[in-house]
Design a protein around this motif. Structure first.
Motif, mmCIF file in Angstrom:
data_model
loop_
_atom_site.group_PDB
_atom_site.id
_atom_site.type_symbol
_atom_site.label_atom_id
_atom_site.label_comp_id
_atom_site.label_asym_id
_atom_site.label_seq_id
_atom_site.Cartn_x
_atom_site.Cartn_y
_atom_site.Cartn_z
ATOM 1 N N PRO A 262 -8.844 -36.963 16.875
ATOM 2 C CA PRO A 262 -7.835 -37.395 17.858
ATOM 3 C C PRO A 262 -8.476 -38.309 18.900
ATOM 4 O O PRO A 262 -9.602 -38.069 19.334
ATOM 5 C CB PRO A 262 -7.374 -36.086 18.502
ATOM 6 N N ARG A 263 -7.755 -39.357 19.292
ATOM 7 C CA ARG A 263 -8.298 -40.328 20.235
ATOM 8 C C ARG A 263 -7.605 -40.292 21.594
ATOM 9 O O ARG A 263 -7.953 -41.059 22.477
ATOM 10 C CB ARG A 263 -8.195 -41.720 19.641
ATOM 11 N N ASN A 264 -6.611 -39.418 21.717
ATOM 12 C CA ASN A 264 -5.915 -39.286 22.992
ATOM 13 C C ASN A 264 -5.288 -37.893 23.059
ATOM 14 O O ASN A 264 -5.333 -37.144 22.085
ATOM 15 C CB ASN A 264 -4.868 -40.405 23.175
ATOM 16 N N ARG A 265 -4.742 -37.554 24.208
ATOM 17 C CA ARG A 265 -4.209 -36.194 24.399
ATOM 18 C C ARG A 265 -3.071 -35.867 23.447
ATOM 19 O O ARG A 265 -2.991 -34.749 22.931
ATOM 20 C CB ARG A 265 -3.731 -36.020 25.841
ATOM 21 N N GLU A 266 -2.194 -36.829 23.216
ATOM 22 C CA GLU A 266 -1.056 -36.576 22.327
ATOM 23 C C GLU A 266 -1.520 -36.283 20.901
ATOM 24 O O GLU A 266 -1.018 -35.351 20.254
ATOM 25 C CB GLU A 266 -0.092 -37.776 22.331
ATOM 26 N N GLU A 267 -2.453 -37.064 20.425
ATOM 27 C CA GLU A 267 -2.995 -36.824 19.087
ATOM 28 C C GLU A 267 -3.724 -35.492 19.024
ATOM 29 O O GLU A 267 -3.676 -34.805 17.999
ATOM 30 C CB GLU A 267 -3.935 -37.951 18.667
ATOM 31 N N LYS A 268 -4.388 -35.127 20.107
ATOM 32 C CA LYS A 268 -5.097 -33.837 20.159
ATOM 33 C C LYS A 268 -4.099 -32.683 20.017
ATOM 34 O O LYS A 268 -4.343 -31.734 19.265
ATOM 35 C CB LYS A 268 -5.885 -33.721 21.471
ATOM 36 N N VAL A 269 -2.975 -32.764 20.711
ATOM 37 C CA VAL A 269 -1.948 -31.714 20.613
ATOM 38 C C VAL A 269 -1.421 -31.636 19.179
ATOM 39 O O VAL A 269 -1.331 -30.541 18.598
ATOM 40 C CB VAL A 269 -0.793 -31.962 21.608
ATOM 41 N N LEU A 270 -1.089 -32.790 18.594
ATOM 42 C CA LEU A 270 -0.601 -32.796 17.212
ATOM 43 C C LEU A 270 -1.645 -32.244 16.248
ATOM 44 O O LEU A 270 -1.325 -31.481 15.334
ATOM 45 C CB LEU A 270 -0.194 -34.212 16.793
ATOM 46 N N HIS A 271 -2.898 -32.625 16.460
ATOM 47 C CA HIS A 271 -3.993 -32.152 15.606
ATOM 48 C C HIS A 271 -4.116 -30.624 15.674
ATOM 49 O O HIS A 271 -4.240 -29.947 14.634
ATOM 50 C CB HIS A 271 -5.296 -32.828 16.036
ATOM 51 N N GLU A 272 -4.083 -30.084 16.886
ATOM 52 C CA GLU A 272 -4.203 -28.630 17.061
ATOM 53 C C GLU A 272 -2.993 -27.898 16.476
ATOM 54 O O GLU A 272 -3.142 -26.847 15.846
ATOM 55 C CB GLU A 272 -4.379 -28.276 18.543
ATOM 56 N N LEU A 273 -1.797 -28.443 16.669
ATOM 57 C CA LEU A 273 -0.604 -27.833 16.071
ATOM 58 C C LEU A 273 -0.703 -27.836 14.549
ATOM 59 O O LEU A 273 -0.355 -26.852 13.894
ATOM 60 C CB LEU A 273 0.662 -28.571 16.517
ATOM 61 N N TRP A 274 -1.182 -28.939 13.994
ATOM 62 C CA TRP A 274 -1.309 -29.059 12.536
ATOM 63 C C TRP A 274 -2.277 -28.009 11.989
ATOM 64 O O TRP A 274 -2.024 -27.380 10.975
ATOM 65 C CB TRP A 274 -1.772 -30.466 12.167
ATOM 66 N N LYS A 275 -3.398 -27.813 12.693
ATOM 67 C CA LYS A 275 -4.414 -26.858 12.234
ATOM 68 C C LYS A 275 -3.893 -25.423 12.179
ATOM 69 O O LYS A 275 -4.298 -24.663 11.307
ATOM 70 C CB LYS A 275 -5.642 -26.904 13.153
ATOM 71 N N VAL A 276 -3.017 -25.045 13.097
ATOM 72 C CA VAL A 276 -2.549 -23.657 13.150
ATOM 73 C C VAL A 276 -1.224 -23.439 12.427
ATOM 74 O O VAL A 276 -0.742 -22.313 12.349
ATOM 75 C CB VAL A 276 -2.431 -23.147 14.614
#
Length: 107
Positions: free
Chosen positions: A75-89
């Motif tokens: 992830p390169r920004n906060r929004e992508e980080k949130v999506l990435h974490e949601l995807w993982k769980v």
């Protein structure tokens, strides 16, 4: 390998090939900013609709792209980080819902 798994593997290979063909600079430019990323996805969804893809097909493509990004890109920004974490769980069913929501966001 079942026909469904074979199709999924081919689709993922095509997504990876497309991402590789973007080039590092273009991919970085798309992923660096969330608005640029959603604009890029919106353009691709528009093309898919013009080609006659159904909502289910667009959601499936969105899920494949999200899976690729989660596996291959940081992830390169906060929004992508949130999506990435949601995807993982998320379960597979939840990923389907999340893919539909992402599609809805950019459509």
């Amino acid at each position: 390998m079942s026909q469904m798994n074979e199709g999924t593997t081919k689709d993922m290979n095509k997504i990876e090939e497309t991402a590789d063909n973007l080039g590092t600079e273009k991919k970085e430019a798309i992923l660096q900013n969330f608005d640029t990323f959603t604009d890029y996805l919106s353009q691709k969804v528009h093309v898919g609709k013009k080609l006659g893809l159904s909502e289910e097909q667009l959601t499936a493509a969105t899920k494949k792209v999200a899976s690729y990004l989660a596996k291959n890109e940081e992830p390169r920004n906060r929004e992508e980080k949130v999506l990435h974490e949601l995807w993982k769980v998320s379960s597979e069913e939840e990923k389907e819902v999340l893919s539909h929501l992402i599609l809805k966001l950019v459509a």
